[in-house]
Design a protein around this motif. Sequence first.
Motif, PDB file in Angstrom:
ATOM      1  N   ILE A  65       0.838  -1.147   0.162  1.00  0.00           N
ATOM      2  CA  ILE A  65      -0.020   0.107  -0.113  1.00  0.00           C
ATOM      3  C   ILE A  65       0.833   1.502  -0.177  1.00  0.00           C
ATOM      4  O   ILE A  65       0.614   2.321  -0.770  1.00  0.00           O
ATOM      5  CB  ILE A  65      -0.905   0.161   1.273  1.00  0.00           C
ATOM      6  CG1 ILE A  65      -2.076  -0.937   0.899  1.00  0.00           C
ATOM      7  CG2 ILE A  65      -1.803   1.308   1.403  1.00  0.00           C
ATOM      8  CD1 ILE A  65      -3.184  -1.257   2.127  1.00  0.00           C
ATOM      9  N   PRO A  66       2.012   1.424   0.929  1.00  0.00           N
ATOM     10  CA  PRO A  66       2.631   2.647   0.676  1.00  0.00           C
ATOM     11  C   PRO A  66       3.465   2.669  -0.639  1.00  0.00           C
ATOM     12  O   PRO A  66       3.573   3.814  -1.093  1.00  0.00           O
ATOM     13  CB  PRO A  66       3.731   2.368   2.023  1.00  0.00           C
ATOM     14  CG  PRO A  66       3.020   1.784   2.790  1.00  0.00           C
ATOM     15  CD  PRO A  66       2.169   0.463   2.238  1.00  0.00           C
ATOM     16  N   MET A  67       4.030   1.600  -1.169  1.00  0.00           N
ATOM     17  CA  MET A  67       4.382   1.444  -2.422  1.00  0.00           C
ATOM     18  C   MET A  67       3.586   2.243  -3.385  1.00  0.00           C
ATOM     19  O   MET A  67       3.974   2.807  -4.259  1.00  0.00           O
ATOM     20  CB  MET A  67       5.148  -0.029  -2.678  1.00  0.00           C
ATOM     21  CG  MET A  67       6.115  -0.307  -1.969  1.00  0.00           C
ATOM     22  SD  MET A  67       6.782  -1.950  -2.572  1.00  0.00           S
ATOM     23  CE  MET A  67       7.874  -2.678  -1.252  1.00  0.00           C
ATOM     24  N   SER A  68       2.570   1.834  -3.511  1.00  0.00           N
ATOM     25  CA  SER A  68       1.432   2.114  -4.503  1.00  0.00           C
ATOM     26  C   SER A  68       1.016   3.443  -4.437  1.00  0.00           C
ATOM     27  O   SER A  68       1.041   4.095  -5.572  1.00  0.00           O
ATOM     28  CB  SER A  68       0.376   1.237  -4.424  1.00  0.00           C
ATOM     29  OG  SER A  68      -0.337   1.380  -3.202  1.00  0.00           O
ATOM     30  N   VAL A  69       1.121   3.875  -3.234  1.00  0.00           N
ATOM     31  CA  VAL A  69       0.758   5.605  -3.072  1.00  0.00           C
ATOM     32  C   VAL A  69       2.057   6.204  -3.791  1.00  0.00           C
ATOM     33  O   VAL A  69       1.648   7.250  -4.378  1.00  0.00           O
ATOM     34  CB  VAL A  69       0.425   5.975  -1.609  1.00  0.00           C
ATOM     35  CG1 VAL A  69       0.691   7.520  -1.559  1.00  0.00           C
ATOM     36  CG2 VAL A  69      -0.637   5.206  -1.071  1.00  0.00           C
ATOM     37  N   LEU A  70       3.158   5.783  -3.575  1.00  0.00           N
ATOM     38  CA  LEU A  70       4.306   6.577  -3.999  1.00  0.00           C
ATOM     39  C   LEU A  70       4.244   6.476  -5.662  1.00  0.00           C
ATOM     40  O   LEU A  70       4.696   7.257  -6.463  1.00  0.00           O
ATOM     41  CB  LEU A  70       5.641   5.815  -3.677  1.00  0.00           C
ATOM     42  CG  LEU A  70       7.041   6.312  -4.125  1.00  0.00           C
ATOM     43  CD1 LEU A  70       7.112   7.877  -3.931  1.00  0.00           C
ATOM     44  CD2 LEU A  70       8.176   5.397  -3.570  1.00  0.00           C
ATOM     45  N   VAL A  71       4.069   5.189  -6.227  1.00  0.00           N
ATOM     46  CA  VAL A  71       3.846   5.049  -7.512  1.00  0.00           C
ATOM     47  C   VAL A  71       2.816   5.892  -8.134  1.00  0.00           C
ATOM     48  O   VAL A  71       3.296   6.484  -9.339  1.00  0.00           O
ATOM     49  CB  VAL A  71       3.441   3.586  -7.825  1.00  0.00           C
ATOM     50  CG1 VAL A  71       3.344   3.361  -9.429  1.00  0.00           C
ATOM     51  CG2 VAL A  71       4.742   2.456  -7.570  1.00  0.00           C
ATOM     52  N   GLY A  72       1.578   5.946  -7.402  1.00  0.00           N
ATOM     53  CA  GLY A  72       0.607   6.791  -7.834  1.00  0.00           C
ATOM     54  C   GLY A  72       1.008   8.300  -8.243  1.00  0.00           C
ATOM     55  O   GLY A  72       0.599   8.822  -9.002  1.00  0.00           O
ATOM     56  N   VAL A  73       1.766   8.821  -6.944  1.00  0.00           N
ATOM     57  CA  VAL A  73       1.964  10.152  -6.817  1.00  0.00           C
ATOM     58  C   VAL A  73       3.124  10.616  -7.847  1.00  0.00           C
ATOM     59  O   VAL A  73       3.048  11.334  -8.744  1.00  0.00           O
ATOM     60  CB  VAL A  73       2.284  10.557  -5.538  1.00  0.00           C
ATOM     61  CG1 VAL A  73       2.771  12.038  -5.540  1.00  0.00           C
ATOM     62  CG2 VAL A  73       1.257  10.573  -4.419  1.00  0.00           C
ATOM     63  N   LEU A  74       4.329   9.752  -8.131  1.00  0.00           N
ATOM     64  CA  LEU A  74       5.142   9.904  -8.808  1.00  0.00           C
ATOM     65  C   LEU A  74       4.853   9.688 -10.183  1.00  0.00           C
ATOM     66  O   LEU A  74       5.084  10.699 -10.938  1.00  0.00           O
ATOM     67  CB  LEU A  74       6.483   8.922  -8.496  1.00  0.00           C
ATOM     68  CG  LEU A  74       7.451   9.568  -7.500  1.00  0.00           C
ATOM     69  CD1 LEU A  74       8.457   8.318  -7.199  1.00  0.00           C
ATOM     70  CD2 LEU A  74       8.107  10.502  -8.352  1.00  0.00           C
ATOM     71  N   LEU A  75       4.115   8.651 -10.732  1.00  0.00           N
ATOM     72  CA  LEU A  75       4.017   8.379 -12.122  1.00  0.00           C
ATOM     73  C   LEU A  75       2.988   9.463 -12.487  1.00  0.00           C
ATOM     74  O   LEU A  75       2.784   9.656 -13.791  1.00  0.00           O
ATOM     75  CB  LEU A  75       3.690   6.937 -12.238  1.00  0.00           C
ATOM     76  CG  LEU A  75       4.556   6.042 -12.144  1.00  0.00           C
ATOM     77  CD1 LEU A  75       4.403   4.611 -12.605  1.00  0.00           C
ATOM     78  CD2 LEU A  75       5.929   6.274 -12.891  1.00  0.00           C
ATOM     79  N   GLY A  76       1.818   9.617 -11.723  1.00  0.00           N
ATOM     80  CA  GLY A  76       0.705  10.254 -12.224  1.00  0.00           C
ATOM     81  C   GLY A  76       1.282  11.877 -12.207  1.00  0.00           C
ATOM     82  O   GLY A  76       1.002  12.438 -13.442  1.00  0.00           O
ATOM     83  N   LEU A  77       2.143  12.344 -11.463  1.00  0.00           N
ATOM     84  CA  LEU A  77       2.501  13.673 -11.863  1.00  0.00           C
ATOM     85  C   LEU A  77       3.629  13.660 -12.811  1.00  0.00           C
ATOM     86  O   LEU A  77       3.750  14.820 -13.424  1.00  0.00           O
ATOM     87  CB  LEU A  77       3.087  14.259 -10.370  1.00  0.00           C
ATOM     88  CG  LEU A  77       1.939  14.606  -9.399  1.00  0.00           C
ATOM     89  CD1 LEU A  77       2.653  14.899  -8.082  1.00  0.00           C
ATOM     90  CD2 LEU A  77       0.906  15.488  -9.736  1.00  0.00           C
ATOM     91  N   SER A  78       4.453  12.764 -12.740  1.00  0.00           N
ATOM     92  CA  SER A  78       5.313  12.618 -13.980  1.00  0.00           C
ATOM     93  C   SER A  78       4.789  12.686 -15.480  1.00  0.00           C
ATOM     94  O   SER A  78       5.379  13.430 -16.115  1.00  0.00           O
ATOM     95  CB  SER A  78       6.171  11.478 -13.797  1.00  0.00           C
ATOM     96  OG  SER A  78       7.152  11.269 -12.589  1.00  0.00           O
ATOM     97  N   ARG A  79       3.779  12.074 -15.547  1.00  0.00           N
ATOM     98  CA  ARG A  79       3.001  11.898 -16.856  1.00  0.00           C
ATOM     99  C   ARG A  79       2.445  13.271 -17.217  1.00  0.00           C
ATOM    100  O   ARG A  79       2.712  14.103 -18.360  1.00  0.00           O
ATOM    101  CB  ARG A  79       1.911  10.905 -16.882  1.00  0.00           C
ATOM    102  CG  ARG A  79       1.348  10.371 -18.025  1.00  0.00           C
ATOM    103  CD  ARG A  79       0.536  11.288 -18.746  1.00  0.00           C
ATOM    104  NE  ARG A  79      -0.550  11.793 -18.294  1.00  0.00           N
ATOM    105  CZ  ARG A  79      -1.574  12.964 -18.605  1.00  0.00           C
ATOM    106  NH1 ARG A  79      -1.119  13.722 -19.264  1.00  0.00           N
ATOM    107  NH2 ARG A  79      -2.207  13.139 -17.711  1.00  0.00           N
ATOM    108  N   MET A  80       1.889  14.140 -16.341  1.00  0.00           N
ATOM    109  CA  MET A  80       1.351  15.594 -16.466  1.00  0.00           C
ATOM    110  C   MET A  80       2.492  16.391 -16.394  1.00  0.00           C
ATOM    111  O   MET A  80       2.487  17.269 -17.287  1.00  0.00           O
ATOM    112  CB  MET A  80       0.380  16.016 -15.357  1.00  0.00           C
ATOM    113  CG  MET A  80      -0.937  15.124 -15.113  1.00  0.00           C
ATOM    114  SD  MET A  80      -1.958  15.721 -13.710  1.00  0.00           S
ATOM    115  CE  MET A  80      -1.302  15.413 -12.370  1.00  0.00           C
TER     116      MET A  80
END
Length: 787
Positions: A65-80
Amino acid sequence: MRILTRYILGEILSHTFIGCALFTFILFMPNLPHILEVVVRNSSTLTDVLEVFLFTLPNLLKVTIPMSVLVGVLLGLSRMASDSEIIAMRASGLGIGYFVRVSAIVAVGGTLLGLANTLYLAPRSNQAILKMEQSLESSQASYEIQPRVFYEDFKNFVLYVQNVHSGAGPSNWDQVFMADVSDPANPIITTAATATVVNDGSQELMMRLREGARHETVPGEPTQYNISTFVTTDMPLALSQTSDVHLGRMDTAIYALPLPALLDRIHGPDSQRFLVELHNRFAFPAACIVLMLVGVPLGAVSRRGGRSSGWVFTILLVFVYYFLSSTGIALGRQGKLPVFLAVWSANILFAAAGSLLLWQMATGGRLLAAISGLTTHFPRFSLKPRDGMSGSGNGSALGGLLDHFQPRATAARARSRHAFPRILDEYVVREFVNMFLLVLSAFVLLMIVFTFFDLVGDIIRNHISLVTVGDYLVNLTPSMLYQIAPLAVLIAALVVFGVLNRNSEIVAMKATGISLYRLVIPIVSIAFILAISLFLFDQFYLPQANRRQEALRNVIKGRPPQTYLHPEQKWIFGQPRPGEPARIFYYQFFDPVRSEFANLSVFEFDPQTFALTRRIFAGRAVWDEAAGSWKFENGWVREISGANVSDYRPYVSTVFAEVHEPPDYFEKEDLQSQEMNFAQLDHYVRDLQQGGFDTMRLRVALWHKMAYPLVAVVMAMLAIPFALSMGRRGSLSGIAVAIGVALAFWVVDGLFGAMGDVNYLPAAMAAWSSDILFGLVGGYLLLRTPT
């Protein structure tokens, strides 16, 4: 909630869910074969299998769960950020605090979900796992008797059957040998020409033996020997209870403690371990917030690297965080650090680092500018249309693509439309290979990171140097590449064809007269080449790397070097020559260095009736290298005819020239299938079969060495129709579908393999069934796809 907030949340959550599924899948896969073997061996139902899967997930979610939050924030903002959306939002007046607030919604949700998991779901799931382990330990062991194999799993009995006739109802055995080893120094031998066996579901087999005899010696009285014959007799054979059943981790009992019980234990003996567990249940959920604080500034500055830079940052941050966390927990359990500092140090450091990065982002500091500069060196793996294929919309993209292909189609009209390779093949292959390498490297890096986390405690406890750890991980990497390659083929094909379909490039290719079947030829060809490469890789390099990494793992774990003999196997079938009687050896000790037996018994049988004809006992037997024979000392020999002893002769020292098996015949190495190539494993199986060893698991592994490389082809055939059926949902949907398909395949493959291990299926069928089944499904779906 404003539209922009929903948009950012949707971008972050989509990557979060994919990341959670991906990390959980990677952590779950190493446990899958053991779980399936346990449930199959103990006659578990499909419901039991599903329950084990569900009960295992909360322990994994605590970490993922902590890993997935990090992935979501990093990849989501990186894409934008890569599409300059972050710049546009900030130019419109949105500060860094806005992105933190939106990301905090996901982080707080992850923290609450993590707390519910660690405080409620995980303890109850571990309690259920413990109850299931107890149930499996008391359940009946499930296996079919194989012919010409010694079974020592029965309570105080050893069983050997020459021929087995199985079918519906009772089983029929021919030429049965049993030894009652309640007194190992004086086994009671029972032989029978035939037997009928019934298993009524209880903890014993009921055998009806026919045309047999019972041979019994008297302890301390070598001159006394009793033989009783029978025409028919019934005998129960008790099944041993299954022991050492583990579905969870070895410390599952601590994880199963509810919060009130855990609070009570921290004041009792061995309180350090319980106090560490208590802090862990709060520290891991809190990691969602601190990882979010680091992820927001790093994701927002990844303008040029895009998702590739997000993945790099994710792997790096996951490694650093869990390295600090695992090291601290290991030191805390050993009492070298205060528990609070040991468990919470990673959170404290990351919270400080995140606050610093956010301050730098708000003030335009140089630190983030330097990080942003680093992202320019990250490769971008993009499947956007190439120059000449792009436009303002799908229509212009389609037109550009048609313009790109049509001149070549016209110029090559005289040539065969099916020529291979063509420029289009190079285009598809280039995109597929790029994505394949990206997925393969990402998965291998994640597996290396998780493996390192698992060993941190052992590294600290046993004072292992980083050179040894590095050597171990280097030698472990080839095995990871071999295991992950088919999955990488699946994901790469799904993503590539999914994005081509979303960009209408598949439509453009069809419009030029190119069939879908022609389009998939390069992908399937690469999959075949990869399958051959995997087989050759396993044939010439992988076994020696596996032997090296297994030896290093024993060093890291603090285990002594593994014995490579079968010390538990004290019964072995002889190597009869034409015209000689069948021969079984039983010994209480064998020294392979000195080529010496202690308390050796040799049983000789009539090969037609399996009646015992001679029995030799020696207190000691030594191999005479010069004479090429065994020297028997301090024993006796009996010639047996039916129910009578026709001759009895004690001796101090003698030689039986007909007992010709050399010492190396008894030195059966206990090797792992992954440490041998196909030819070596085939020879090893034949050698063990001659001695009466159970080789079913090794035979399944032998066939699996041929079947597994072809999984790459099966995955390619499955991926293409799934990709084309996803419409315009893109690469994230492709990864989600890939995880589902891969999980289904490995569960089915593991079930067939476990059924083969316990002799429910022939070895070849157990190894090849999943390939054939999923290959047929992939071929059927591909044929039904519009071309």
